[in-house]
Structure formats: C-alpha cells, structure tokens
Design a protein around this motif. Sequence first.
Motif, PDB file in Angstrom:
ATOM      1  N   CYS A  34     -28.027  32.443   8.689  1.00 56.13           N
ATOM      2  CA  CYS A  34     -28.469  33.812   8.971  1.00 56.13           C
ATOM      3  C   CYS A  34     -27.649  34.870   8.247  1.00 56.13           C
ATOM      4  CB  CYS A  34     -28.444  34.066  10.476  1.00 56.13           C
ATOM      5  SG  CYS A  34     -26.796  34.080  11.175  1.00 56.13           S
ATOM      6  N   CYS A  44     -21.775  29.662  14.492  1.00 56.98           N
ATOM      7  CA  CYS A  44     -22.127  31.051  14.235  1.00 56.98           C
ATOM      8  C   CYS A  44     -22.469  31.764  15.541  1.00 56.98           C
ATOM      9  CB  CYS A  44     -23.320  31.078  13.289  1.00 56.98           C
ATOM     10  SG  CYS A  44     -23.978  32.709  13.016  1.00 56.98           S
ATOM     11  N   CYS A  47     -26.586  32.805  15.380  1.00 55.35           N
ATOM     12  CA  CYS A  47     -27.669  31.832  15.536  1.00 55.35           C
ATOM     13  C   CYS A  47     -27.219  30.567  16.263  1.00 55.35           C
ATOM     14  CB  CYS A  47     -28.268  31.492  14.170  1.00 55.35           C
ATOM     15  SG  CYS A  47     -27.112  30.751  13.011  1.00 55.35           S
TER      16      CYS A  47
END
Length: 63
Positions: A34, A44, A47
């Motif tokens: 992303c 992350c 995401c």
Amino acid sequence: MPPQPKRKLSKARRDRRRAHDSLPAIHLIACPKCDALRQPHRLCPECGTYRGETYIETQAEKK
Ligand SMILES: [Zn+2]
C-alpha cells in the motif's frame, strides 16, 4: 548520610556524558502493498500485511 559524589559535575561534563543519549531516528520504508511508511521487519499498520500475508484486519483492508 548516604554516599554522595565528592563534587558537582560541571554542566560541560554532564552534557558531554549525555552527548550519546539521543535516540536514533526510526527507520521507515514504504510498504510494498500500500506504499504506506512502516518499519522494516514489522507488519504494515495500514494494511496489516507482512511478506504478502495478512495478519490483522484493518479499516483499509475492508474497503
Ligand atoms: Zn501496507
């Protein structure tokens, strides 16, 4: 009386000791999925993925 230093440390000496105390800046890389910034070897926060696998569901993932 508890043990005490024999004399006061000068500001210069105190500051020289603390010269190495600052924390390094957190290293950030772009998420391959992303493009949000994240730390290396961490999943992350945008995401919820790491190395292509989803570990946590996030708002961005549900859209
Ligand atoms: Zn991501």
